[in-house]
Enzyme design. Structure first.
Site, PDB file in Angstrom:
ATOM      1  N   GLY A 110      36.623  44.735  51.697  1.00  0.00           N
ATOM      2  CA  GLY A 110      37.580  44.919  50.611  1.00  0.00           C
ATOM      3  C   GLY A 110      37.992  46.366  50.432  1.00  0.00           C
ATOM      4  NE  ARG A 174      36.942  40.358  51.683  1.00  0.00           N
ATOM      5  CZ  ARG A 174      36.166  41.208  51.028  1.00  0.00           C
ATOM      6  NH1 ARG A 174      34.970  41.503  51.517  1.00  0.00           N
ATOM      7  NH2 ARG A 174      36.553  41.761  49.909  1.00  0.00           N
ATOM      8  CG  ASP A 205      27.513  41.937  54.342  1.00  0.00           C
ATOM      9  OD1 ASP A 205      26.444  41.597  54.860  1.00  0.00           O
ATOM     10  OD2 ASP A 205      27.879  41.543  53.227  1.00  0.00           O
ATOM     11  CE  LYS A 231      34.571  48.985  52.120  1.00  0.00           C
ATOM     12  NZ  LYS A 231      34.853  47.561  51.810  1.00  0.00           N
ATOM     13  CB  THR A 232      31.095  48.754  48.198  1.00  0.00           C
ATOM     14  OG1 THR A 232      31.145  47.695  47.227  1.00  0.00           O
ATOM     15  CG2 THR A 232      29.800  49.521  48.010  1.00  0.00           C
ATOM     16  CB  ILE A 233      34.902  49.208  43.913  1.00  0.00           C
ATOM     17  CG1 ILE A 233      34.923  47.676  43.903  1.00  0.00           C
ATOM     18  CG2 ILE A 233      36.090  49.773  44.658  1.00  0.00           C
ATOM     19  CD1 ILE A 233      36.086  47.100  43.117  1.00  0.00           C
ATOM     20  CG  ASP A 234      31.018  45.238  44.297  1.00  0.00           C
ATOM     21  OD1 ASP A 234      32.037  45.327  43.584  1.00  0.00           O
ATOM     22  OD2 ASP A 234      30.777  44.252  45.011  1.00  0.00           O
ATOM     23  CE1 TYR A 272      43.260  34.993  19.268  1.00  0.00           C
ATOM     24  CE2 TYR A 272      44.363  37.136  19.213  1.00  0.00           C
ATOM     25  CZ  TYR A 272      44.404  35.754  19.094  1.00  0.00           C
ATOM     26  OH  TYR A 272      45.592  35.142  18.795  1.00  0.00           O
ATOM     27  CG  MET A 279      36.014  43.560  40.812  1.00  0.00           C
ATOM     28  SD  MET A 279      36.259  42.189  41.955  1.00  0.00           S
ATOM     29  CE  MET A 279      36.496  43.073  43.492  1.00  0.00           C
ATOM     30  CD  GLU A 446      43.225  43.201  37.654  1.00  0.00           C
ATOM     31  OE1 GLU A 446      43.601  42.249  36.950  1.00  0.00           O
ATOM     32  OE2 GLU A 446      42.153  43.186  38.294  1.00  0.00           O
ATOM     33  NE  ARG A 448      40.486  44.479  46.218  1.00  0.00           N
ATOM     34  CZ  ARG A 448      40.440  43.602  47.221  1.00  0.00           C
ATOM     35  NH1 ARG A 448      39.274  43.193  47.683  1.00  0.00           N
ATOM     36  NH2 ARG A 448      41.544  43.138  47.762  1.00  0.00           N
TER      37      ARG A 448
END
Length: 575
Positions: A110, A174, A205, A231-234, A272, A279, A446, A448
């Site tokens: 991703g 991927r 991975d 690399k990974t936004i997570d 509300y 993510m 939004e 990434r």
């Protein structure tokens, strides 16, 4: 504002094997791209480099390395790489030979803000320190390696993408290089292009795949070296020597801006409860960081849910209890953050998912429901208890790694439904007198591909530059690492960490395979403990913070995320 135009004069086009010339899936680059003033100003921003990369340096080797877990299994899987030392760059006389190189680079997995700057950093190193070198970009991810779809990267080709978001310079994918035939295809490609090195920009991975490629090439005495980039936004690819993955800083700031806007809306309407799923399939780093930036009323951290062995009922009651207390204080609104992988952290659900993974890996789900007999009784009861939509989502096709596609499981909607049912019951019992209205949000793609923050732009450029150093030094099976990140860029440290030292084994598709061990939220770590110290106050008092958009100039433009600052022991003007 009138748009500025950045012209791409590259004429190399795509170079592909004749039999596959018509199979390109990634769109060809446009000859010109229209940019506004902000994009143009970012194009011309030159990221600073750590001082060590500006002067003469040498590589210093550390001690032999082990593995993150199961070292014997990792040693057997990587006989040619296991145990090799990590390296650091220190001032000294350079031992790198002045030779030109042929390097390939691939974006895998991703998107994450900053990927283009990694490529720019590799390119600039080659231009400055290995003159006459050639850099190829493989199109569409690892599939581009296997099918030999590539483009020659030049200064004109790369220029329009400097400091820009996205992966569209060469696109990503991927696909994984796993089967003997796929490894053979990769070998043919690197031999045909006479590659000295291959750069794999990806997450855990993808870097596992990079390590497998490095092992395969070295085992066959091929000259192609392989270096990975984190690399990974997570945020779940990190260790002592790799303190953060790129893209995390930018993504969290993008999400936090949107959360701040939702908080202002919640206050404005006063009616509300906003359930915001973020993510983070395997780890809750994004949810934790966004909470530290925005101060929501409720934060669910998956790792804590798992450690406390909370059930769906426990989680539902926790949220309902806070809603009831806020109602007594006159607040009939609120904001709740949860990670997209929350459902996978709840022990009873995790057990159900594990059983479903095994069943779906070997059997077909029949319409009559006979497959359910293979579930344990407790798991079968839970499956029937869940809303129909969640049941259907749990049975969706698995991702390429054999995991449930948790991004497609609308956990926030499930929680709204379950909390509403609980509050209705409390209303019937005279405990709750409010009017609950839930609103669901999923903040995912939004974040990434936004403009990389100054931190990510600088970090990625340094990662790319040091990757060039490692390849030029003949290293393989390493992941580029940049440290001391809370200090000014000039003081950052750089080196390379052995990929096998990050390895463990994991069960996928019903089989054990080598994987880079994911970095989970540390419940004893400074970021989580900071959250714990403040969340009770946030629950009942509205301490909302709206961070606003990412800044590129001004006093806060170079601020980094709280997670990294707290983990590195740095002080913040906020805390």
């Amino acid at each position: 504002m009138s748009p500025a135009v950045a012209t791409n004069t590259n004429t190399n086009g795509f170079s592909v094997r004749p039999r596959e010339r018509d199979e390109l899936e990634c769109p060809t680059l446009l000859p010109s791209l229209a940019y506004n003033d902000l994009q143009s100003s970012r194009l011309n921003h030159t990221p600073p480099l750590p001082s060590i990369l500006k002067h003469s340096f040498k590589l210093v080797h550390g001690p032999p390395t082990s593995a993150a877990a199961n070292p014997n299994e990792i040693a057997n899987l990587f006989p040619n790489l296991y145990g090799q030392p990590s390296v650091m760059l220190v001032p000294g006389h350079s031992e790198v030979k002045a030779q030109s190189l042929k390097i390939g680079v691939v974006l895998s997995g991703g998107q994450a803000p900053g990927g283009h700057n990694v490529i720019a950093g590799v390119f600039d190193y080659l231009q400055e320190r290995a003159k006459g070198s050639t850099l190829y970009g493989f199109k569409g991810g690892p599939a581009g390696i296997m099918s030999c779809k590539y483009v020659k990267l030049t200064a004109d080709f790369i220029y329009p993408y400097r400091n820009q978001g996205g992966f569209h310079m060469i696109c990503s994918g991927r696909d994984k290089i796993e089967t003997p035939e796929q490894f053979k295809q990769a070998e043919e490609t690197v031999k045909m292009l006479d590659l000295d090195g291959l750069v794999v920009i990806g997450g855990d991975d993808s870097n596992t795949n990079a390590c497998l490629l490095a092992e395969n090439f070295r085992g066959k005495n091929m000259k192609t070296q392989v270096i990975g980039c984190p690399k990974t936004i997570d945020g779940d690819l990190k260790c002592k020597d790799v303190p953060i993955s790129f893209g995390f800083d930018t993504a969290c700031k993008i999400y936090s801006e949107m959360i701040g806007n939702i908080m202002t809306d919640a206050r404005s309407t006063g009616k509300y409860y906003h359930f915001i799923r973020l993510m983070g399939r395997a780890a809750s780093h994004i949810t934790l960081e966004c909470a530290l930036q925005t101060h929501p009323n409720i934060v669910l951290i998956g790792e804590e849910v798992a450690a406390k062995k909370l059930t769906m009922k426990n989680v539902t009651n926790y949220i309902a209890d806070i809603i009831c207390k806020r109602m007594e204080l006159g607040f009939n609104y609120g904001v709740i953050l949860l990670p997209e992988g929350l459902i996978d952290f709840i022990p009873e659900v995790k057990q159900l998912i594990a059983e479903l993974n095994e069943i779906l890996a070997h059997d077909v789900v029949d319409e009559a429901g006979m497959w359910k007999r293979k579930l344990r009784s407790q798991s079968q009861y839970l499956f029937e208890f869940l809303p129909q939509t969640i049941q259907e989502q749990l049975l969706l096709e698995r991702d390429p790694h054999g995991n449930v596609q948790v991004a497609k499981i609308e956990t926030e909607k499930m929680l709204i439904e379950m909390v509403e049912a609980e509050l209705d019951q409390r209303k019937r019992n005279g405990i709750y007198k409010g009017q609950f209205q839930g609103r669901s949000h999923f903040l995912g793609y939004e974040g990434r591909c936004g403009f990389p923050t100054n931190f990510d732009a600088n970090y990625c450029y340094a990662l790319g530059f040091v990757t060039g150093v490692l390849l030029h030094s003949g290293k393989t099976g390493l992941i580029s690492s940049v440290g001391n990140l809370t200090a000014p860029v000039e003081e950052w440290t750089v080196g390379g960490t052995t990929l096998t030292s990050l390895m463990d084994v994991e069960r996928r598709h019903g089989k054990f395979k080598p994987v880079i061990k994911k970095a989970m939220v540390d419940l004893e770590g400074a970021p989580f403990l900071k959250l714990v110290s403040m969340r009770d106050e946030w629950a009942l008092k509205n301490r909302y913070i709206s961070p606003g958009p990412i800044q590129f100039v001004g006093p806060y433009a170079n601020d980094i995320n709280y997670t990294l600052m707290l983990e590195q022991g740095a002080r913040s003007h906020f805390f």
